[in-house]
Scaffold this active site. Sequence first.
Site, PDB file in Angstrom:
ATOM      1  N   ARG A  16       0.857  -1.204   0.000  1.00  0.00           N
ATOM      2  CA  ARG A  16       0.000   0.000   0.000  1.00  0.00           C
ATOM      3  C   ARG A  16       0.891   1.251   0.000  1.00  0.00           C
ATOM      4  NH1 ARG A  16      -1.777  -0.090   6.431  1.00  0.00           N
ATOM      5  NH2 ARG A  16       0.008   1.142   7.119  1.00  0.00           N
ATOM      6  N   ASP A  37       6.011  -7.489   1.668  1.00  0.00           N
ATOM      7  CA  ASP A  37       5.281  -6.795   2.743  1.00  0.00           C
ATOM      8  C   ASP A  37       4.866  -7.828   3.778  1.00  0.00           C
ATOM      9  OD1 ASP A  37       3.353  -4.998   4.196  1.00  0.00           O
ATOM     10  OD2 ASP A  37       3.641  -3.717   2.458  1.00  0.00           O
ATOM     11  N   ASP A  60       9.176  -9.757   6.110  1.00  0.00           N
ATOM     12  CA  ASP A  60       9.308  -8.902   7.294  1.00  0.00           C
ATOM     13  C   ASP A  60      10.734  -8.359   7.277  1.00  0.00           C
ATOM     14  OD1 ASP A  60       9.779  -7.746   9.732  1.00  0.00           O
ATOM     15  OD2 ASP A  60       9.046  -9.434  10.930  1.00  0.00           O
ATOM     16  N   ASN A  87      11.644   0.512   1.163  1.00  0.00           N
ATOM     17  CA  ASN A  87      10.584   1.496   1.406  1.00  0.00           C
ATOM     18  C   ASN A  87       9.807   1.234   2.697  1.00  0.00           C
ATOM     19  OD1 ASN A  87       8.243   3.400   0.456  1.00  0.00           O
ATOM     20  ND2 ASN A  87       7.273   1.405   0.770  1.00  0.00           N
ATOM     21  N   TYR A 152      11.633   7.781  15.150  1.00  0.00           N
ATOM     22  CA  TYR A 152      11.497   7.919  13.690  1.00  0.00           C
ATOM     23  C   TYR A 152      12.651   8.740  13.123  1.00  0.00           C
ATOM     24  CZ  TYR A 152       9.129   8.569   9.188  1.00  0.00           C
ATOM     25  OH  TYR A 152       8.807   8.561   7.855  1.00  0.00           O
ATOM     26  N   LYS A 156      15.556   7.582  10.459  1.00  0.00           N
ATOM     27  CA  LYS A 156      15.629   8.173   9.110  1.00  0.00           C
ATOM     28  C   LYS A 156      16.957   8.901   8.875  1.00  0.00           C
ATOM     29  CE  LYS A 156      11.716   6.629   7.571  1.00  0.00           C
ATOM     30  NZ  LYS A 156      11.682   5.636   6.485  1.00  0.00           N
ATOM     31  N   THR A 187      -0.902   9.001   2.563  1.00  0.00           N
ATOM     32  CA  THR A 187      -0.887   7.529   2.558  1.00  0.00           C
ATOM     33  C   THR A 187      -1.559   7.050   3.850  1.00  0.00           C
ATOM     34  OG1 THR A 187       1.154   7.272   3.818  1.00  0.00           O
ATOM     35  CG2 THR A 187       1.399   7.518   1.429  1.00  0.00           C
ATOM     36  N   THR A 190       0.083   8.402   7.098  1.00  0.00           N
ATOM     37  CA  THR A 190      -0.227   9.733   7.610  1.00  0.00           C
ATOM     38  C   THR A 190      -1.698   9.859   7.975  1.00  0.00           C
ATOM     39  OG1 THR A 190      -0.212  10.422   5.293  1.00  0.00           O
ATOM     40  CG2 THR A 190       1.685  11.023   6.610  1.00  0.00           C
TER      41      THR A 190
HETATM   42  N1  LIG Z   1       3.722   9.274   4.038  1.00  0.00           N
HETATM   43  C1  LIG Z   1       4.609  10.200   4.337  1.00  0.00           C
HETATM   44  O1  LIG Z   1       4.257  11.377   4.564  1.00  0.00           O
HETATM   45  C2  LIG Z   1       6.075   9.851   4.404  1.00  0.00           C
HETATM   46  C3  LIG Z   1       6.991  10.905   4.552  1.00  0.00           C
HETATM   47  C4  LIG Z   1       8.351  10.609   4.608  1.00  0.00           C
HETATM   48  C5  LIG Z   1       8.788   9.302   4.534  1.00  0.00           C
HETATM   49  N2  LIG Z   1       7.877   8.294   4.412  1.00  0.00           N
HETATM   50  C6  LIG Z   1       8.399   6.932   4.344  1.00  0.00           C
HETATM   51  O2  LIG Z   1       7.907   6.298   3.190  1.00  0.00           O
HETATM   52  C7  LIG Z   1       7.838   4.879   3.405  1.00  0.00           C
HETATM   53  C8  LIG Z   1       6.461   4.373   3.011  1.00  0.00           C
HETATM   54  O3  LIG Z   1       5.515   5.007   3.851  1.00  0.00           O
HETATM   55  P1  LIG Z   1       3.965   5.130   3.500  1.00  0.00           P
HETATM   56  O4  LIG Z   1       3.581   6.529   3.816  1.00  0.00           O
HETATM   57  O5  LIG Z   1       3.660   4.553   2.180  1.00  0.00           O
HETATM   58  O6  LIG Z   1       3.386   4.234   4.701  1.00  0.00           O
HETATM   59  P2  LIG Z   1       2.279   3.065   4.714  1.00  0.00           P
HETATM   60  O7  LIG Z   1       2.028   2.778   6.147  1.00  0.00           O
HETATM   61  O8  LIG Z   1       1.153   3.421   3.841  1.00  0.00           O
HETATM   62  O9  LIG Z   1       3.077   1.855   4.035  1.00  0.00           O
HETATM   63  C9  LIG Z   1       4.149   1.239   4.689  1.00  0.00           C
HETATM   64  C10 LIG Z   1       4.176  -0.217   4.308  1.00  0.00           C
HETATM   65  O10 LIG Z   1       5.261  -0.839   5.025  1.00  0.00           O
HETATM   66  C11 LIG Z   1       4.795  -2.105   5.459  1.00  0.00           C
HETATM   67  N3  LIG Z   1       5.549  -2.611   6.609  1.00  0.00           N
HETATM   68  C12 LIG Z   1       5.473  -2.230   7.906  1.00  0.00           C
HETATM   69  N4  LIG Z   1       6.281  -2.988   8.655  1.00  0.00           N
HETATM   70  C13 LIG Z   1       6.882  -3.868   7.820  1.00  0.00           C
HETATM   71  C14 LIG Z   1       7.827  -4.910   7.995  1.00  0.00           C
HETATM   72  N5  LIG Z   1       8.314  -5.235   9.210  1.00  0.00           N
HETATM   73  N6  LIG Z   1       8.243  -5.596   6.901  1.00  0.00           N
HETATM   74  C15 LIG Z   1       7.743  -5.292   5.686  1.00  0.00           C
HETATM   75  N7  LIG Z   1       6.844  -4.335   5.449  1.00  0.00           N
HETATM   76  C16 LIG Z   1       6.421  -3.636   6.519  1.00  0.00           C
HETATM   77  C17 LIG Z   1       3.331  -1.866   5.819  1.00  0.00           C
HETATM   78  O11 LIG Z   1       2.604  -3.086   5.900  1.00  0.00           O
HETATM   79  C18 LIG Z   1       2.898  -0.968   4.678  1.00  0.00           C
HETATM   80  O12 LIG Z   1       2.419  -1.696   3.589  1.00  0.00           O
HETATM   81  C19 LIG Z   1       8.175   4.672   4.886  1.00  0.00           C
HETATM   82  O13 LIG Z   1       9.534   4.303   5.005  1.00  0.00           O
HETATM   83  C20 LIG Z   1       7.953   6.039   5.489  1.00  0.00           C
HETATM   84  O14 LIG Z   1       8.712   6.246   6.649  1.00  0.00           O
HETATM   85  C21 LIG Z   1       6.532   8.539   4.341  1.00  0.00           C
END
Ligand SMILES: NC(=O)c1ccc[n+]([C@@H]2O[C@H](COP(=O)([O-])OP(=O)(O)OC[C@H]3O[C@@H](n4cnc5c(N)ncnc54)[C@H](O)[C@@H]3O)[C@@H](O)[C@H]2O)c1
Length: 264
Positions: A16, A37, A60, A87, A152, A156, A187, A190
Amino acid sequence: MTRVLNKVVLITGAARGIGAAAAKRLYDEGGKIVIGDVLDEEGTALASSLGERATYVHLDVSSKASWDNAVAIAEKTFGPLNVLINNAGIAHQAYIKDLALEDYQRVININQTGVFLGMQAAYPSLLMGKNSSIINVSSIYGLVVDLHSMAYVASKFAVKAMTKVAALEFGRFGIRVNSVHPGLIKTPMTGVESSDAAFGYVPLKKRDHAPDRAGQPEDIANMMLFLASDESTYANGAEFVIDGGIIWNRETKAKEEYFKNVAE
Ligand SMILES: NC(=O)c1ccc[n+]([C@@H]2O[C@H](COP(=O)([O-])OP(=O)(O)OC[C@H]3O[C@@H](n4cnc5c(N)ncnc54)[C@H](O)[C@@H]3O)[C@@H](O)[C@H]2O)c1
């Protein structure tokens, strides 16, 4: 439609959000996509909706055994990897006084150790490819800090630094390693997918950040596509910020405020 034609791409956290958008974008450009995932149902559904060049594997990222299994399945299905997109990530907010050790460690295990394990597990496979690319997802919180986000932010910043160490080690072997730093993107992480106002778009707009819209997963997927493709073969160890100008705006405003105070 051929920017990553036949490249074998493993994307973590791709069931996702940003990862899923990347899976779709790179699939549409000819990639062979392995979706990793822990959300098996969503991941399997996404792989079948994409088509024959996509598959799902339970991964995982905090488990070495899970990584070894995922890389082996990717190779068996499509051949050696050309691209790894680290990611997967989780967020956790707490002031330091309230931050439980197990929460801190959970964030570090997934966001930080997961990236290390991924690069280590995928390296032999990426070595076999040509113009291989690792894309590590950090955040603007790998560049600047915020309140109540100790775990976090620590994870990062680490991802940014680990990217540069890996770029040094792997560059000579034809594997480039870069970090991506998204700003606030709509997403599930957030929290809000439907309403700009509920998402916090209004407060962001008041801060004058440049584009007149909220960030979308596709904004980040487009950068990932560039870094996965051979268009980016001269980029290594670099930070790619896609934040709608949030950092730039924050720094500019801080400087204006500073000089105003000095003048008064
Ligand atoms: N959304 C934002 O505003 C934002 C901003 C900066 C960075 N990010 C980074 O972008 C990346 C994706 O975030 P997103 O917003 O799509 O979040 P999200 O929660 O929509 O997706 C994250 C995905 O990671 C998977 N996940 C969680 N733990 C896991 C594990 N142990 N092994 C495998 N998969 C696992 C979840 O099941 C999920 O599908 C993350 O690293 C997040 O920190 C997001």
